[in-house]
Scaffold this motif. Structure first.
Motif, mmCIF file in Angstrom:
data_model
loop_
_atom_site.group_PDB
_atom_site.id
_atom_site.type_symbol
_atom_site.label_atom_id
_atom_site.label_comp_id
_atom_site.label_asym_id
_atom_site.label_seq_id
_atom_site.Cartn_x
_atom_site.Cartn_y
_atom_site.Cartn_z
ATOM 1 N N GLY A 162 47.466 48.790 -22.189
ATOM 2 C CA GLY A 162 49.083 48.632 -21.466
ATOM 3 C C GLY A 162 49.732 47.418 -21.490
ATOM 4 O O GLY A 162 48.700 46.681 -20.929
ATOM 5 N N GLY A 163 50.370 47.324 -20.718
ATOM 6 C CA GLY A 163 51.096 46.172 -20.843
ATOM 7 C C GLY A 163 52.802 46.435 -19.377
ATOM 8 O O GLY A 163 53.370 47.367 -20.067
ATOM 9 N N VAL A 164 52.597 46.130 -18.530
ATOM 10 C CA VAL A 164 53.886 46.397 -17.404
ATOM 11 C C VAL A 164 53.982 45.479 -17.368
ATOM 12 O O VAL A 164 53.989 44.028 -16.593
ATOM 13 C CB VAL A 164 53.264 47.161 -16.570
ATOM 14 N N ARG A 165 55.761 45.350 -17.470
ATOM 15 C CA ARG A 165 56.780 44.102 -16.797
ATOM 16 C C ARG A 165 57.932 44.304 -15.547
ATOM 17 O O ARG A 165 57.861 43.710 -15.152
ATOM 18 C CB ARG A 165 57.480 43.071 -17.794
ATOM 19 N N ASP A 166 57.586 45.691 -15.612
ATOM 20 C CA ASP A 166 58.700 46.201 -14.437
ATOM 21 C C ASP A 166 58.558 45.782 -13.286
ATOM 22 O O ASP A 166 57.314 45.795 -12.324
ATOM 23 C CB ASP A 166 58.985 47.456 -14.792
ATOM 24 N N PRO A 167 59.332 44.694 -12.000
ATOM 25 C CA PRO A 167 59.093 44.192 -11.391
ATOM 26 C C PRO A 167 58.871 45.171 -10.069
ATOM 27 O O PRO A 167 57.960 45.026 -8.818
ATOM 28 C CB PRO A 167 59.824 43.339 -10.644
ATOM 29 N N TYR A 168 59.883 46.205 -9.546
ATOM 30 C CA TYR A 168 59.461 47.270 -9.631
ATOM 31 C C TYR A 168 58.197 48.055 -8.951
ATOM 32 O O TYR A 168 58.195 48.791 -8.067
ATOM 33 C CB TYR A 168 60.319 48.360 -9.426
ATOM 34 N N ILE A 169 57.395 47.952 -10.431
ATOM 35 C CA ILE A 169 56.496 48.997 -10.715
ATOM 36 C C ILE A 169 55.561 48.318 -10.142
ATOM 37 O O ILE A 169 53.561 48.518 -9.566
ATOM 38 C CB ILE A 169 55.690 48.905 -12.045
ATOM 39 N N ILE A 170 55.278 46.719 -10.468
ATOM 40 C CA ILE A 170 54.389 45.404 -10.046
ATOM 41 C C ILE A 170 53.856 45.245 -8.423
ATOM 42 O O ILE A 170 52.760 45.582 -7.938
ATOM 43 C CB ILE A 170 54.651 44.458 -10.646
ATOM 44 N N ARG A 171 54.870 45.523 -7.926
ATOM 45 C CA ARG A 171 54.943 45.579 -6.722
ATOM 46 C C ARG A 171 54.244 46.657 -5.869
ATOM 47 O O ARG A 171 53.966 46.404 -4.637
ATOM 48 C CB ARG A 171 56.810 45.176 -5.665
ATOM 49 N N GLN A 172 54.056 47.771 -6.682
ATOM 50 C CA GLN A 172 53.316 48.781 -5.412
ATOM 51 C C GLN A 172 53.095 49.356 -7.473
ATOM 52 O O GLN A 172 52.121 50.581 -7.292
ATOM 53 C CB GLN A 172 54.570 49.948 -5.741
ATOM 54 N N LEU A 173 51.913 48.267 -7.479
ATOM 55 C CA LEU A 173 50.984 48.909 -8.550
ATOM 56 C C LEU A 173 49.633 50.051 -8.109
ATOM 57 O O LEU A 173 49.805 51.111 -9.122
ATOM 58 C CB LEU A 173 50.473 47.086 -9.643
ATOM 59 N N ASP A 174 49.354 48.958 -7.183
ATOM 60 C CA ASP A 174 48.301 50.207 -6.517
ATOM 61 C C ASP A 174 48.405 51.463 -6.889
ATOM 62 O O ASP A 174 48.001 52.733 -6.592
ATOM 63 C CB ASP A 174 47.569 49.753 -5.864
ATOM 64 N N SER A 175 49.359 51.461 -5.810
ATOM 65 C CA SER A 175 50.116 53.108 -5.740
ATOM 66 C C SER A 175 50.123 53.655 -6.558
ATOM 67 O O SER A 175 49.943 54.865 -6.784
ATOM 68 C CB SER A 175 51.172 53.214 -4.266
ATOM 69 N N TRP A 176 51.129 52.772 -7.472
ATOM 70 C CA TRP A 176 51.523 53.864 -8.522
ATOM 71 C C TRP A 176 50.040 53.843 -9.596
ATOM 72 O O TRP A 176 50.137 55.127 -9.832
ATOM 73 C CB TRP A 176 52.193 53.167 -9.364
ATOM 74 N N LEU A 177 49.342 53.425 -9.414
ATOM 75 C CA LEU A 177 48.553 53.989 -10.652
ATOM 76 C C LEU A 177 46.949 54.971 -10.036
ATOM 77 O O LEU A 177 46.714 56.165 -10.329
ATOM 78 C CB LEU A 177 47.422 52.497 -10.589
ATOM 79 N N ASP A 178 47.667 54.555 -8.567
ATOM 80 C CA ASP A 178 45.991 55.855 -7.905
ATOM 81 C C ASP A 178 47.283 56.891 -8.234
ATOM 82 O O ASP A 178 46.509 58.450 -7.817
ATOM 83 C CB ASP A 178 46.518 55.798 -6.411
ATOM 84 N N ALA A 179 48.333 57.342 -7.708
ATOM 85 C CA ALA A 179 49.414 58.471 -7.962
ATOM 86 C C ALA A 179 49.090 59.420 -9.047
ATOM 87 O O ALA A 179 48.793 60.140 -9.646
ATOM 88 C CB ALA A 179 50.746 58.142 -7.219
ATOM 89 N N MET A 180 49.157 58.234 -10.305
ATOM 90 C CA MET A 180 48.941 58.684 -11.111
ATOM 91 C C MET A 180 47.971 58.787 -12.195
ATOM 92 O O MET A 180 47.786 60.180 -12.844
ATOM 93 C CB MET A 180 49.882 57.302 -12.312
ATOM 94 N N LYS A 181 46.553 58.468 -11.026
ATOM 95 C CA LYS A 181 45.195 59.055 -11.727
ATOM 96 C C LYS A 181 44.884 60.446 -10.697
ATOM 97 O O LYS A 181 44.318 61.299 -11.251
ATOM 98 C CB LYS A 181 44.249 58.094 -11.518
#
Length: 458
Positions: free
Chosen positions: A312-331
């Protein structure tokens, strides 16, 4: 003999070489033609599946040219690490191709087949005798590792190949072997000094890779003499330099001067490199120190599970700024979903979800010195479980969860990730890992490598 002439057809069987370059090498009347057939560079799958890096058509094309050249000159031909990993399945595949070509071309020769896949009981005995030890960064092992392993190979030195040459073998197909051993065998048999032999072998083991203008995999030639060797690429538009030859000792090697072999260590610290023609380099001063004990490197693989991949690809700057916490919460959320789907029969130790972030540290991971995230990142998720059905179920569910996973800044339903493929999950099938990076001390250099001979008639 005043010299031994060696033609390295290419850096790896199946990678190809120019027919014109190879023909020029044949015109120089080599005493032996050789080509490495494998590597661990591509990871553990080749050994786990018994598959190979290159397709059958590529292997057959290279083998046919080498066999026809050998047949014309009546010199030995050697291929090591057959089938990429050198396991029994890979060796059999190359043997079958050689016999097929022999029938098609009407060739007659003596074939030697040297196996390198190891007997588990033999290795357990050596382990019990404290004759198996870890190399640097090797995983810890116990006796159970031998039973878990699907395949284990030993990396042979030149001795089993020399024995086959003594038996008059015209074509030698070896299992897992040190790349350099293929090229060292004949000159060692002829009694030349080991220093120039092993350094020349290291220089040509990857075909023309030690040259300056390498455009493609191609042929290299070496002349080994008593106190030096010469090396030259067979493409007339290519050449070697002192720097290109010297630098090749660092390729796939932790030390720029020391190259470790089963029987000893090549030391190039005092080597001198001279440009003897516009295209060739001469090397003096190479040394080889024999080791005691003699050791054989072990390579083993075991099944990790079954994998699906989601890109997948992500370009949203809000998501990219918190990428690690977003991925951890997702998992973490996916963990709750797995409990719902499987009713508690699949626990957190029964599967894993791993993510690589390309555009930040996807290639180097923790070793990446610059972790500034780009405005556009690629995400590669790997879902691993004990069986294919479980892996696929989790991957399908995770892909749907991930594409809409929220962030605090946005309310309602969002689509935060773009998938380039439909369906998003890609089945990788069985996945493997290396589980042995160790050496064993045998009684002799031959006992781990049984050899069979076959008289091939046209």
């Amino acid at each position: 003999m005043e010299e031994v002439r060696i033609l390295a057809a290419s850096g790896m069987l199946g990678a190809g070489f120019s027919e014109k370059s190879f023909e020029r090498g044949l015109s120089l009347r080599p005493h032996v033609i050789a080509c490495d057939g494998g590597s661990t560079d591509g990871g553990p799958t080749s050994l786990g599946l018994g598959s190979g890096t290159h397709p059958t058509k590529s292997l057959k094309r290279d083998l046919r040219l080498m066999m026809k050249g050998r047949d014309r000159l009546k010199v030995p031909m050697i291929v090591g690490s057959c089938g990429t990993a050198g396991g029994d399945d890979g060796v059999k595949r190359v043997v079958d191709l050689v016999l097929e070509i022999a029938r098609e071309e009407g060739m007659t020769f003596k074939l030697a087949v040297i196996r390198s896949e190891q007997d588990r009981d033999y290795l357990k005995q050596r382990y019990a005798e404290n004759r198996i030890s870890a190399l640097r960064n090797a995983p810890p092992i116990d006796e159970k590792v031998f039973d878990r392993s699907l395949h284990i190979v030993g990396m042979m030195g030149p001795e089993p190949i020399i024995a086959a040459l003594k038996e008059g073998a015209d074509i030698i197909l070896a299992g897992r072997a040190s790349d350099t051993s293929l090229y060292a065998a004949l000159p060692l048999l002829k009694g030349f000094a080991p220093g120039p032999i092993w350094h020349a072998a290291k220089t040509i083991e990857c075909g023309a890779s030690a040259s300056v203008n390498r455009k493609r995999p191609d042929s290299m030639f070496a002349w080994i003499r008593e106190d030096h060797f010469d090396v030259e690429p067979m493409d007339p538009d290519n050449h070697v330099s002192p720097q290109s030859v010297a630098s090749h000792t660092l390729y796939e090697n932790a030390d720029p001067h020391l190259v470790v072999e089963p029987s000893g260590v090549l030391d190039t610290a005092e080597a001198r490199y001279e440009q003897v023609t516009e295209r060739a380099v001469r090397v003096y001063g190479s040394n080889f120190r024999y080791s005691d004990p003699y050791t054989i490197k072990l390579e083993g693989v075991e099944l990790v599970g079954y994998q699906h991949v989601i890109i997948g690809g992500v370009r949203d700057p809000y998501i990219i700024r918190q990428l690690d916490s977003w991925l951890d919460a997702m998992k973490h959320k996916m963990g709750e979903r797995v409990q719902e789907i499987f009713g508690g029969s699949v626990g957190e130790d029964d599967y894993s979800i791993h993510c690589r972030v390309y555009g930040r540290d996807g290639t180097m991971g923790k070793l990446e010195p610059n972790t500034e995230t780009a405005k556009d990142v690629g995400l590669v998720f790997t879902v691993t479980a004990g069986d294919e059905a479980t892996s696929g179920t989790i991957a399908k569910s995770f892909a749907h969860l991930a594409v809409h996973y929220p962030i605090p800044e946005w309310g309602g339903l969002i689509t935060g990730m773009a998938f380039p493929y439909s369906p998003a999950e890609i089945n990788r099938g069985a996945a493997y890992r290396f589980n042995l990076h160790h050496v064993v001390v045998p009684d002799t250099p031959y006992e781990m490598f049984p050899t069979t001979y076959l008289e091939v008639a046209a």
